[in-house]
Motif scaffolding. Structure first.
Motif, PDB file in Angstrom:
ATOM      1  N   GLN A  46      26.354 -50.084  39.362  1.00  0.00           N
ATOM      2  CA  GLN A  46      27.043 -49.295  38.927  1.00  0.00           C
ATOM      3  C   GLN A  46      28.340 -48.616  39.195  1.00  0.00           C
ATOM      4  OE1 GLN A  46      23.850 -47.180  37.290  1.00  0.00           O
ATOM      5  NE2 GLN A  46      23.304 -48.579  36.217  1.00  0.00           N
ATOM      6  N   PHE A  47      30.080 -49.027  38.756  1.00  0.00           N
ATOM      7  CA  PHE A  47      30.571 -48.622  39.204  1.00  0.00           C
ATOM      8  C   PHE A  47      31.253 -47.729  37.489  1.00  0.00           C
ATOM      9  CE2 PHE A  47      30.330 -52.580  41.047  1.00  0.00           C
ATOM     10  CZ  PHE A  47      30.120 -52.388  42.271  1.00  0.00           C
ATOM     11  N   SER A  48      31.095 -47.376  36.661  1.00  0.00           N
ATOM     12  CA  SER A  48      31.445 -46.993  35.713  1.00  0.00           C
ATOM     13  C   SER A  48      33.047 -46.706  36.058  1.00  0.00           C
ATOM     14  CB  SER A  48      31.669 -44.958  36.011  1.00  0.00           C
ATOM     15  OG  SER A  48      30.547 -44.975  36.169  1.00  0.00           O
ATOM     16  N   ALA A  49      33.392 -48.438  35.200  1.00  0.00           N
ATOM     17  CA  ALA A  49      34.986 -48.597  35.625  1.00  0.00           C
ATOM     18  C   ALA A  49      35.939 -47.929  34.282  1.00  0.00           C
ATOM     19  CB  ALA A  49      35.361 -50.413  36.332  1.00  0.00           C
ATOM     20  N   ARG A  50      37.472 -48.007  34.644  1.00  0.00           N
ATOM     21  CA  ARG A  50      37.811 -47.988  33.500  1.00  0.00           C
ATOM     22  C   ARG A  50      39.298 -49.345  33.797  1.00  0.00           C
ATOM     23  NH1 ARG A  50      36.275 -44.514  29.630  1.00  0.00           N
ATOM     24  NH2 ARG A  50      34.741 -42.739  30.343  1.00  0.00           N
TER      25      ARG A  50
ATOM     26  N   LEU B 291      28.121 -45.397  47.511  1.00  0.00           N
ATOM     27  CA  LEU B 291      28.136 -46.258  49.266  1.00  0.00           C
ATOM     28  C   LEU B 291      26.901 -46.037  50.283  1.00  0.00           C
ATOM     29  CD1 LEU B 291      31.694 -46.662  50.195  1.00  0.00           C
ATOM     30  CD2 LEU B 291      30.123 -48.048  48.538  1.00  0.00           C
ATOM     31  N   GLN B 292      25.615 -47.253  50.700  1.00  0.00           N
ATOM     32  CA  GLN B 292      24.925 -46.353  51.506  1.00  0.00           C
ATOM     33  C   GLN B 292      25.487 -47.654  52.584  1.00  0.00           C
ATOM     34  OE1 GLN B 292      20.962 -46.973  49.455  1.00  0.00           O
ATOM     35  NE2 GLN B 292      20.690 -45.496  50.322  1.00  0.00           N
ATOM     36  N   ARG B 293      24.481 -46.453  54.386  1.00  0.00           N
ATOM     37  CA  ARG B 293      25.068 -47.381  54.977  1.00  0.00           C
ATOM     38  C   ARG B 293      24.072 -48.904  55.712  1.00  0.00           C
ATOM     39  NH1 ARG B 293      23.607 -44.663  60.223  1.00  0.00           N
ATOM     40  NH2 ARG B 293      24.902 -45.603  61.187  1.00  0.00           N
ATOM     41  N   SER B 294      24.692 -49.931  55.814  1.00  0.00           N
ATOM     42  CA  SER B 294      23.806 -51.428  55.787  1.00  0.00           C
ATOM     43  C   SER B 294      23.821 -51.961  57.301  1.00  0.00           C
ATOM     44  CB  SER B 294      24.909 -52.614  55.150  1.00  0.00           C
ATOM     45  OG  SER B 294      26.217 -52.650  56.406  1.00  0.00           O
TER      46      SER B 294
ATOM     47  N   LEU C 277      29.587 -41.063  47.514  1.00  0.00           N
ATOM     48  CA  LEU C 277      30.526 -41.144  46.660  1.00  0.00           C
ATOM     49  C   LEU C 277      31.846 -41.042  46.880  1.00  0.00           C
ATOM     50  CD1 LEU C 277      30.393 -42.116  43.713  1.00  0.00           C
ATOM     51  CD2 LEU C 277      30.413 -39.433  42.692  1.00  0.00           C
ATOM     52  N   CYS C 278      32.046 -42.023  46.408  1.00  0.00           N
ATOM     53  CA  CYS C 278      33.963 -42.706  46.912  1.00  0.00           C
ATOM     54  C   CYS C 278      34.963 -43.362  45.154  1.00  0.00           C
ATOM     55  CB  CYS C 278      34.021 -44.196  47.608  1.00  0.00           C
ATOM     56  SG  CYS C 278      33.650 -43.770  48.950  1.00  0.00           S
ATOM     57  N   SER C 279      35.413 -42.380  44.781  1.00  0.00           N
ATOM     58  CA  SER C 279      36.170 -42.553  43.805  1.00  0.00           C
ATOM     59  C   SER C 279      37.290 -43.394  43.882  1.00  0.00           C
ATOM     60  CB  SER C 279      36.790 -41.177  43.081  1.00  0.00           C
ATOM     61  OG  SER C 279      35.557 -40.747  42.631  1.00  0.00           O
ATOM     62  N   VAL C 280      37.853 -44.736  43.177  1.00  0.00           N
ATOM     63  CA  VAL C 280      38.615 -45.126  43.889  1.00  0.00           C
ATOM     64  C   VAL C 280      40.130 -45.680  42.675  1.00  0.00           C
ATOM     65  CG1 VAL C 280      38.914 -48.023  44.124  1.00  0.00           C
ATOM     66  CG2 VAL C 280      37.610 -46.435  44.826  1.00  0.00           C
ATOM     67  N   HIS C 281      41.449 -45.059  42.643  1.00  0.00           N
ATOM     68  CA  HIS C 281      42.276 -45.757  42.003  1.00  0.00           C
ATOM     69  C   HIS C 281      42.703 -46.893  42.393  1.00  0.00           C
ATOM     70  CE1 HIS C 281      41.248 -41.993  40.012  1.00  0.00           C
ATOM     71  NE2 HIS C 281      41.312 -41.329  41.223  1.00  0.00           N
ATOM     72  N   THR C 282      42.890 -47.626  41.376  1.00  0.00           N
ATOM     73  CA  THR C 282      43.207 -49.228  42.280  1.00  0.00           C
ATOM     74  C   THR C 282      44.768 -49.600  41.029  1.00  0.00           C
ATOM     75  OG1 THR C 282      41.830 -49.868  43.235  1.00  0.00           O
ATOM     76  CG2 THR C 282      43.534 -51.610  43.151  1.00  0.00           C
ATOM     77  N   SER C 283      46.378 -50.069  41.261  1.00  0.00           N
ATOM     78  CA  SER C 283      46.973 -50.253  40.402  1.00  0.00           C
ATOM     79  C   SER C 283      47.023 -52.042  41.204  1.00  0.00           C
ATOM     80  CB  SER C 283      47.908 -49.558  40.913  1.00  0.00           C
ATOM     81  OG  SER C 283      47.720 -48.322  40.362  1.00  0.00           O
ATOM     82  N   LEU C 284      48.078 -52.756  39.882  1.00  0.00           N
ATOM     83  CA  LEU C 284      47.652 -53.927  41.082  1.00  0.00           C
ATOM     84  C   LEU C 284      48.560 -54.692  39.148  1.00  0.00           C
ATOM     85  CD1 LEU C 284      44.870 -56.505  40.654  1.00  0.00           C
ATOM     86  CD2 LEU C 284      44.948 -54.095  40.304  1.00  0.00           C
TER      87      LEU C 284
ATOM     88  N   GLU D 190      43.638 -46.126  46.457  1.00  0.00           N
ATOM     89  CA  GLU D 190      43.514 -44.828  47.263  1.00  0.00           C
ATOM     90  C   GLU D 190      42.213 -44.291  47.103  1.00  0.00           C
ATOM     91  OE1 GLU D 190      45.766 -41.129  45.729  1.00  0.00           O
ATOM     92  OE2 GLU D 190      47.477 -43.222  45.431  1.00  0.00           O
ATOM     93  N   VAL D 191      41.417 -44.138  47.990  1.00  0.00           N
ATOM     94  CA  VAL D 191      39.896 -44.105  47.929  1.00  0.00           C
ATOM     95  C   VAL D 191      39.331 -42.812  48.618  1.00  0.00           C
ATOM     96  CG1 VAL D 191      37.778 -45.196  48.469  1.00  0.00           C
ATOM     97  CG2 VAL D 191      39.968 -46.521  48.123  1.00  0.00           C
ATOM     98  N   TYR D 192      38.868 -41.965  48.011  1.00  0.00           N
ATOM     99  CA  TYR D 192      38.354 -40.658  48.247  1.00  0.00           C
ATOM    100  C   TYR D 192      37.091 -40.374  48.415  1.00  0.00           C
ATOM    101  CZ  TYR D 192      42.934 -39.548  46.110  1.00  0.00           C
ATOM    102  OH  TYR D 192      44.256 -39.917  45.986  1.00  0.00           O
ATOM    103  N   CYS D 193      36.275 -40.190  49.388  1.00  0.00           N
ATOM    104  CA  CYS D 193      34.447 -40.495  49.865  1.00  0.00           C
ATOM    105  C   CYS D 193      34.047 -38.720  49.872  1.00  0.00           C
ATOM    106  CB  CYS D 193      34.372 -41.167  50.575  1.00  0.00           C
ATOM    107  SG  CYS D 193      34.810 -43.218  50.280  1.00  0.00           S
ATOM    108  N   THR D 194      33.528 -38.770  49.029  1.00  0.00           N
ATOM    109  CA  THR D 194      32.127 -37.632  49.769  1.00  0.00           C
ATOM    110  C   THR D 194      30.877 -37.606  49.360  1.00  0.00           C
ATOM    111  OG1 THR D 194      32.295 -37.071  47.673  1.00  0.00           O
ATOM    112  CG2 THR D 194      34.252 -35.936  48.377  1.00  0.00           C
ATOM    113  N   LYS D 195      30.016 -37.405  50.265  1.00  0.00           N
ATOM    114  CA  LYS D 195      28.832 -36.873  50.627  1.00  0.00           C
ATOM    115  C   LYS D 195      27.889 -36.969  49.833  1.00  0.00           C
ATOM    116  CE  LYS D 195      28.787 -38.404  55.405  1.00  0.00           C
ATOM    117  NZ  LYS D 195      29.079 -39.483  55.231  1.00  0.00           N
ATOM    118  N   SER D 196      27.118 -37.611  49.041  1.00  0.00           N
ATOM    119  CA  SER D 196      26.097 -36.740  47.308  1.00  0.00           C
ATOM    120  C   SER D 196      25.100 -36.081  48.267  1.00  0.00           C
ATOM    121  CB  SER D 196      26.251 -37.667  47.115  1.00  0.00           C
ATOM    122  OG  SER D 196      25.912 -38.681  47.602  1.00  0.00           O
TER     123      SER D 196
END
Length: 137
Positions: free
Chosen positions: A61-65, A85-88, A113-120, A131-137
């Protein structure tokens, strides 16, 4: 035959133009979203996390827009989505990035938890900038 192709092109153009400039929900199974997650966002997230193993999605589940605009006569989209994300068990030193889709999350590990903004430009993953921003949840 040409008339059917022309009608299809016109209808597709009308539908496509009706969505330009509108923020749209993207289904989690969208193939472009999956490609962006595994080829663009996960490698960047793992660079930021600096671990001996890869971090992979704990959920699909990515809640993408997505919002699409015209840029230089081409469709240009900006995607925003979240990755929990979790470690593999896949070593970041010996596992190629192309193998990330096969890496499974270690469900007992902590989550990030990582929030991502991608343009293409549409249909051009090579033009993607993220741009990827990650924080521990």
């Amino acid at each position: 035959m040409h008339a059917k192709l022309l009608i299809f092109s016109i209808i597709f153009g009308i539908i496509e133009s009706a969505t330009i400039g509108k923020l749209l929900q993207v289904p989690d199974k969208d193939p472009t979203l999956k490609a962006l997650v595994y080829k663009e966002a996960l490698p960047k997230a793992n660079q930021k996390l600096h671990d001996t193993v890869y971090w992979v999605p704990a959920t699909t589940q990515f809640s993408a827009r997505r919002i699409t605009v015209m840029n230089q006569g081409k469709l240009y989209s900006t995607w925003t989505y979240d990755m929990l994300l979790q470690r593999s068990d896949c070593s970041s030193r010996s596992t190629p990035l192309a193998d990330l889709p096969g890496c499974k999350a270690n469900t007992s590990s902590p989550k990030t938890l990582c929030s991502v903004h991608t343009s293409l430009f549409d249909n051009d993953l090579g033009s993607a900038e993220s741009e990827v921003y990650c924080t521990k949840s």
